[in-house]
Design an enzyme around this catalytic site. Structure first.
Site, mmCIF file in Angstrom:
data_model
loop_
_atom_site.group_PDB
_atom_site.id
_atom_site.type_symbol
_atom_site.label_atom_id
_atom_site.label_comp_id
_atom_site.label_asym_id
_atom_site.label_seq_id
_atom_site.Cartn_x
_atom_site.Cartn_y
_atom_site.Cartn_z
ATOM 1 N N TYR A 1 16.522 19.270 3.489
ATOM 2 C CA TYR A 1 15.229 18.588 3.359
ATOM 3 C C TYR A 1 14.130 19.591 3.057
ATOM 4 O O TYR A 1 14.113 20.690 3.618
ATOM 5 C CB TYR A 1 14.865 17.900 4.678
ATOM 6 C CG TYR A 1 15.698 16.690 5.007
ATOM 7 C CD1 TYR A 1 15.724 15.589 4.156
ATOM 8 C CD2 TYR A 1 16.432 16.641 6.183
ATOM 9 C CE1 TYR A 1 16.473 14.461 4.477
ATOM 10 C CE2 TYR A 1 17.180 15.519 6.512
ATOM 11 C CZ TYR A 1 17.199 14.438 5.659
ATOM 12 O OH TYR A 1 17.936 13.340 5.998
ATOM 13 N N LYS B 1 22.646 19.160 38.688
ATOM 14 C CA LYS B 1 21.745 18.210 38.020
ATOM 15 C C LYS B 1 21.827 18.424 36.508
ATOM 16 O O LYS B 1 22.419 19.410 36.051
ATOM 17 C CB LYS B 1 20.318 18.417 38.535
ATOM 18 C CG LYS B 1 19.742 19.779 38.171
ATOM 19 C CD LYS B 1 18.422 20.052 38.891
ATOM 20 C CE LYS B 1 17.891 21.406 38.461
ATOM 21 N NZ LYS B 1 16.891 21.940 39.391
HETATM 22 C C1 LIG Z 1 17.233 23.215 39.898
HETATM 23 C C2 LIG Z 1 16.964 23.600 41.289
HETATM 24 C C3 LIG Z 1 17.646 24.680 41.873
HETATM 25 C C4 LIG Z 1 18.607 25.563 41.106
HETATM 26 O O1 LIG Z 1 17.950 26.362 40.174
HETATM 27 P P1 LIG Z 1 18.698 27.559 39.410
HETATM 28 O O2 LIG Z 1 17.591 28.384 38.882
HETATM 29 O O3 LIG Z 1 19.476 26.940 38.292
HETATM 30 O O4 LIG Z 1 19.562 28.228 40.382
HETATM 31 C C5 LIG Z 1 17.388 24.943 43.210
HETATM 32 N N1 LIG Z 1 16.512 24.187 43.916
HETATM 33 C C6 LIG Z 1 15.846 23.153 43.386
HETATM 34 C C7 LIG Z 1 14.897 22.369 44.229
HETATM 35 C C8 LIG Z 1 16.041 22.835 42.054
HETATM 36 O O5 LIG Z 1 15.359 21.811 41.519
#
Ligand SMILES: *Cc1c(COP(=O)(O)O)cnc(C)c1O
EC number: 5.1.1.1
Length: 383
Positions: free
Chosen positions: A275, A36
């Site tokens: 700035y 993601k």
């Molecule tokens: C993002 C996510 C993960 C992975 O998390 P990490 O800490 O990057 O391993 C696992 N499960 C769910 C439901 C997530 O949203």
């Protein structure tokens, strides 16, 4: 696409991280690579193709657009699981393409069954249950209805997985809360089994949980940050090391972010740089302008804080990070000139700018910094 900077993805590092994860979890635990947030800023298509070459065939995403990106890259060669949002208008595509998805409320469950019937296909669902995070997940008092529904609709809805997510496994401070979640999850699983409804798999662990609480690995782990070569928190790293003889970090950063100097100039003593008045030159200075700013994901909170590497030396950001540019102090670099390489994340000679160091300066999590890196920066896979 802009060419002010480039991102390199190191295949060797990635391979090494995956092999570390495989050794840690063992053969019986499947790894789902969480991609993601544009694969935590690395670039979803690039990471997915690298992962596939390393025999990863399971990917987790937040939404349907991300699932489509993976389909484009890998067609039907991998399993895709949507952990977050499936909008009603996307449900047909999801079911039709055998994309698996979390279900955490009745409306989606009904929608899934209805769509499956219409398409003469099975919807493949992972039932997410509430264990204490209080974000998404079926409540205890909804379980009986869910059980009845899944039994009734088993021709249309395939109960692939039972799952949950922990509320902060990366910090010892949350130990009690997570421990309680683990127990509740097991209780729910047992309750389903007693009611003659068994999922094919159960899964709960993210990176932090998979290291801090090995019992959470179950049939599958959903691994995000670790595959990119970063620890979820210093605590997780320390905890891991405490169980090992070797004190060497088994992970290796996959991403390198580079740019080039666009201009160099001298600044007189007593002048402000950039700035406002946040940086006063207290001596004669030389600064290099770099064509990277917050619009590319280099956070404004790194103003007067961030470090970059030029000519093998650490240089500090002076003044505020602008939308498209920032200035760094190169007073001590004799021969610095336009077009010299600038490393924003990564190594140069013996020095490196780690992502963890960014979060120290700016209080941002690794995760946040990475995912803000602009999608439009070209990604290059290197050996
Ligand atoms: C993002 C996510 C993960 C992975 O998390 P990490 O800490 O990057 O391993 C696992 N499960 C769910 C439901 C997530 O949203």
């Amino acid at each position: 696409m802009h060419t002010n900077s480039t991102i390199e993805l190191n295949t060797t590092a990635y391979k090494k991280n995956l092999s570390f994860l495989r050794t840690t979890f063992g053969k019986k635990v499947q790894i789902s690579c969480v991609v993601k947030g544009n694969a935590y800023g690395h670039g979803v298509k690039e990471i997915v193709s690298m992962a596939y070459k390393n025999e990863i065939t399971h990917f987790s995403v937040f939404d349907v657009q991300e699932a489509k990106d993976i389909k484009e890259e890998l067609q039907d060669k991998a399993t895709i699981m949507v952990m977050g949002l499936v909008q009603d208008e996307d449900m047909e595509w999801v079911v039709d393409n055998n994309v698996e998805f979390f279900v955490f409320d009745k409306a989606r469950l009904t929608k899934a069954a209805k769509t499956a019937k219409k398409l003469h296909k099975k919807a493949i669902v992972h039932i997410e249950v509430e264990t204490g995070m209080n974000r998404t997940g079926f409540e205890k008092n909804e379980l009986n209805a869910v059980i009845a529904f899944l039994k009734k609709e088993k021709e249309h809805v395939f109960f692939k997985g039972l799952c949950t997510h922990y509320a902060g496994a990366e910090s010892i401070a949350n130990y009690y809360r997570v421990d309680k979640q683990i127990k509740r999850f097991e209780d729910i699983y047992q309750y389903l089994c007693k009611n003659e409804l068994k999922p094919e798999i159960k899964h709960s662990a993210c990176s932090a949980a998979s290291i801090m609480f090995p019992e959470t690995r179950m049939d599958m782990v959903r691994i995000g940050i670790l595959q990119y070569g970063l620890w979820p928190s210093p605590e997780v790293f320390v905890n891991f090391l405490s169980t090992k003889k070797s004190k060497i970090d088994p992970l290796q950063r996959v991403i390198t972010w580079k740019s080039k100097i666009m201009s160099v100039k001298k600044v007189k003593i007593g002048e402000f740089i950039g700035y406002g008045t946040s940086f006063l030159a207290e001596r004669k200075m030389k600064v290099a302008v770099i064509p990277i700013g917050y619009s590319h994901g280099y956070s404004r909170s790194l103003s007067n804080q961030g470090r970059v590497l030029i000519d093998g030396q650490q240089c500090i950001v002076v003044g505020s990070v602008n939308m498209n540019m920032m200035t760094v102090d190169v007073t001590n670099l004799e021969s610095v000139k336009k077009d010299d390489e600038v490393v924003l994340i990564g190594s140069q000679n013996d020095l490196s700018v780690s992502i963890a160091s960014f979060s120290d300066y700016s209080n941002q999590l690794n995760y946040e910094l990475l995912t803000r890196i602009s999608k439009t920066i070209p990604r290059k896979i290197i050996e």
